[in-house]
Design a protein around this motif. Structure first.
Motif, PDB file in Angstrom:
ATOM      1  N   ASP A   3      15.354 -31.733 -42.928  1.00 48.85           N
ATOM      2  CA  ASP A   3      16.413 -31.144 -42.122  1.00 48.85           C
ATOM      3  C   ASP A   3      16.048 -29.711 -41.739  1.00 48.85           C
ATOM      4  O   ASP A   3      15.202 -29.069 -42.354  1.00 48.85           O
ATOM      5  CB  ASP A   3      17.759 -31.221 -42.850  1.00 48.85           C
ATOM      6  CG  ASP A   3      17.764 -30.408 -44.137  1.00 48.85           C
ATOM      7  OD1 ASP A   3      17.826 -29.178 -44.051  1.00 48.85           O
ATOM      8  OD2 ASP A   3      17.710 -31.027 -45.214  1.00 48.85           O
ATOM      9  N   ALA A   4      16.701 -29.216 -40.707  1.00 47.21           N
ATOM     10  CA  ALA A   4      16.368 -27.907 -40.147  1.00 47.21           C
ATOM     11  C   ALA A   4      16.536 -26.778 -41.161  1.00 47.21           C
ATOM     12  O   ALA A   4      15.716 -25.855 -41.206  1.00 47.21           O
ATOM     13  CB  ALA A   4      17.219 -27.647 -38.912  1.00 47.21           C
ATOM     14  N   ALA A   5      17.564 -26.831 -41.986  1.00 47.59           N
ATOM     15  CA  ALA A   5      17.790 -25.771 -42.968  1.00 47.59           C
ATOM     16  C   ALA A   5      16.669 -25.719 -43.997  1.00 47.59           C
ATOM     17  O   ALA A   5      16.225 -24.638 -44.391  1.00 47.59           O
ATOM     18  CB  ALA A   5      19.141 -25.962 -43.657  1.00 47.59           C
ATOM     19  N   THR A   6      16.209 -26.890 -44.440  1.00 52.05           N
ATOM     20  CA  THR A   6      15.106 -26.937 -45.395  1.00 52.05           C
ATOM     21  C   THR A   6      13.831 -26.407 -44.768  1.00 52.05           C
ATOM     22  O   THR A   6      13.106 -25.625 -45.385  1.00 52.05           O
ATOM     23  CB  THR A   6      14.894 -28.369 -45.921  1.00 52.05           C
ATOM     24  OG1 THR A   6      16.096 -28.814 -46.561  1.00 52.05           O
ATOM     25  CG2 THR A   6      13.746 -28.428 -46.919  1.00 52.05           C
ATOM     26  N   LEU A   7      13.545 -26.819 -43.531  1.00 55.67           N
ATOM     27  CA  LEU A   7      12.353 -26.302 -42.847  1.00 55.67           C
ATOM     28  C   LEU A   7      12.424 -24.790 -42.672  1.00 55.67           C
ATOM     29  O   LEU A   7      11.426 -24.088 -42.869  1.00 55.67           O
ATOM     30  CB  LEU A   7      12.173 -26.986 -41.494  1.00 55.67           C
ATOM     31  CG  LEU A   7      11.534 -28.358 -41.529  1.00 55.67           C
ATOM     32  CD1 LEU A   7      11.530 -28.986 -40.137  1.00 55.67           C
ATOM     33  CD2 LEU A   7      10.124 -28.289 -42.075  1.00 55.67           C
ATOM     34  N   ASP A   8      13.591 -24.282 -42.313  1.00 57.25           N
ATOM     35  CA  ASP A   8      13.758 -22.838 -42.167  1.00 57.25           C
ATOM     36  C   ASP A   8      13.512 -22.121 -43.489  1.00 57.25           C
ATOM     37  O   ASP A   8      12.848 -21.078 -43.534  1.00 57.25           O
ATOM     38  CB  ASP A   8      15.162 -22.495 -41.660  1.00 57.25           C
ATOM     39  CG  ASP A   8      15.374 -22.850 -40.192  1.00 57.25           C
ATOM     40  OD1 ASP A   8      14.382 -23.114 -39.472  1.00 57.25           O
ATOM     41  OD2 ASP A   8      16.546 -22.875 -39.771  1.00 57.25           O
ATOM     42  N   ALA A   9      14.032 -22.675 -44.573  1.00 55.80           N
ATOM     43  CA  ALA A   9      13.847 -22.068 -45.888  1.00 55.80           C
ATOM     44  C   ALA A   9      12.384 -22.117 -46.320  1.00 55.80           C
ATOM     45  O   ALA A   9      11.860 -21.144 -46.880  1.00 55.80           O
ATOM     46  CB  ALA A   9      14.731 -22.762 -46.924  1.00 55.80           C
ATOM     47  N   LEU A  10      11.715 -23.241 -46.054  1.00 58.84           N
ATOM     48  CA  LEU A  10      10.287 -23.342 -46.374  1.00 58.84           C
ATOM     49  C   LEU A  10       9.475 -22.336 -45.569  1.00 58.84           C
ATOM     50  O   LEU A  10       8.590 -21.652 -46.103  1.00 58.84           O
ATOM     51  CB  LEU A  10       9.773 -24.765 -46.103  1.00 58.84           C
ATOM     52  CG  LEU A  10      10.183 -25.836 -47.090  1.00 58.84           C
ATOM     53  CD1 LEU A  10       9.781 -27.218 -46.572  1.00 58.84           C
ATOM     54  CD2 LEU A  10       9.568 -25.576 -48.458  1.00 58.84           C
ATOM     55  N   PHE A  11       9.784 -22.232 -44.279  1.00 61.92           N
ATOM     56  CA  PHE A  11       9.055 -21.298 -43.422  1.00 61.92           C
ATOM     57  C   PHE A  11       9.263 -19.860 -43.896  1.00 61.92           C
ATOM     58  O   PHE A  11       8.311 -19.080 -43.999  1.00 61.92           O
ATOM     59  CB  PHE A  11       9.484 -21.466 -41.964  1.00 61.92           C
ATOM     60  CG  PHE A  11       8.743 -20.569 -41.018  1.00 61.92           C
ATOM     61  CD1 PHE A  11       7.381 -20.740 -40.798  1.00 61.92           C
ATOM     62  CD2 PHE A  11       9.390 -19.547 -40.359  1.00 61.92           C
ATOM     63  CE1 PHE A  11       6.691 -19.905 -39.939  1.00 61.92           C
ATOM     64  CE2 PHE A  11       8.709 -18.713 -39.496  1.00 61.92           C
ATOM     65  CZ  PHE A  11       7.348 -18.895 -39.284  1.00 61.92           C
ATOM     66  N   ALA A  12      10.491 -19.502 -44.225  1.00 62.06           N
ATOM     67  CA  ALA A  12      10.771 -18.138 -44.690  1.00 62.06           C
ATOM     68  C   ALA A  12      10.025 -17.839 -45.988  1.00 62.06           C
ATOM     69  O   ALA A  12       9.432 -16.759 -46.138  1.00 62.06           O
ATOM     70  CB  ALA A  12      12.276 -17.947 -44.880  1.00 62.06           C
ATOM     71  N   ALA A  13      10.042 -18.771 -46.921  1.00 64.07           N
ATOM     72  CA  ALA A  13       9.354 -18.556 -48.199  1.00 64.07           C
ATOM     73  C   ALA A  13       7.843 -18.476 -48.008  1.00 64.07           C
ATOM     74  O   ALA A  13       7.174 -17.627 -48.614  1.00 64.07           O
ATOM     75  CB  ALA A  13       9.712 -19.680 -49.176  1.00 64.07           C
ATOM     76  N   ALA A  14       7.284 -19.342 -47.166  1.00 60.67           N
ATOM     77  CA  ALA A  14       5.841 -19.324 -46.915  1.00 60.67           C
ATOM     78  C   ALA A  14       5.423 -18.050 -46.183  1.00 60.67           C
ATOM     79  O   ALA A  14       4.379 -17.456 -46.470  1.00 60.67           O
ATOM     80  CB  ALA A  14       5.427 -20.559 -46.117  1.00 60.67           C
ATOM     81  N   ARG A  15       6.243 -17.620 -45.239  1.00 57.53           N
ATOM     82  CA  ARG A  15       5.944 -16.394 -44.492  1.00 57.53           C
ATOM     83  C   ARG A  15       5.976 -15.182 -45.424  1.00 57.53           C
ATOM     84  O   ARG A  15       5.110 -14.303 -45.352  1.00 57.53           O
ATOM     85  CB  ARG A  15       6.933 -16.230 -43.344  1.00 57.53           C
ATOM     86  CG  ARG A  15       6.580 -15.064 -42.432  1.00 57.53           C
ATOM     87  CD  ARG A  15       7.476 -14.971 -41.221  1.00 57.53           C
ATOM     88  NE  ARG A  15       8.861 -15.187 -41.578  1.00 57.53           N
ATOM     89  CZ  ARG A  15       9.766 -15.691 -40.772  1.00 57.53           C
ATOM     90  NH1 ARG A  15       9.458 -16.044 -39.546  1.00 57.53           N
ATOM     91  NH2 ARG A  15      11.006 -15.849 -41.168  1.00 57.53           N
TER      92      ARG A  15
END
Length: 141
Positions: A3-15
């Motif tokens: 889901d979009a929220a999980t992808l956003d959270a993964l992207f933020a943590a990876a960034r």
């Protein structure tokens, strides 16, 4: 887990992890973040070493963080790096991911601007060798 929220959270943590990478030799910084089935997110970054072969990949760092926090299963993983090309996990990291994930596990590849492509682990590591192979061998199957 896509889901979009999980992808956003993964992207933020990876960034965030990528911003902390230690890459004085190559200048190529990488961050990775994974999510476990319970929703916990763990991140890692690449850490280079003057003795090149002993550096650590971002994916390995994220997996180590997961294990250190009691996790044992990857529901999805995202890798972010710079440059124009796709920075998919290296062969060794594909095998590391396989230890804790199944063939259908999503592997997301991102650049600073966001998601570039998604794969399944099976696409990146076809006909893989994993714990299930050893389990079957031990059970005589």
């Amino acid at each position: 887990m896509s889901d979009a929220a999980t992808l956003d959270a993964l992207f933020a943590a990876a960034r965030t992890a990528r911003a902390r990478a230690y890459a004085p030799y190559s200048g190529f910084t990488v961050g990775a973040a994974l999510v476990t089935p319970d929703g916990a997110i763990h991140a890692g970054c690449n850490v280079e070493n003057a003795a090149y072969p002993v550096g650590v990949c971002a994916e390995a760092g994220a997996i180590s963080a997961m294990i250190a926090n009691g996790g044992r299963r990857i529901a999805a993983i995202l890798v972010v790096a710079g440059g124009e090309g796709l920075c998919t996990p290296c062969g060794a990291c594909r095998q590391r991911i396989r230890e804790f994930a199944g063939p259908d596990t999503p592997v997301y590849v991102a650049g600073p601007e966001g998601l570039r492509r998604s794969f399944t682990l099976e696409e990146l590591l076809p006909a893989s060798f994993g714990p299930d192979v050893l389990d079957a061998a031990r059970s005589g199957a």
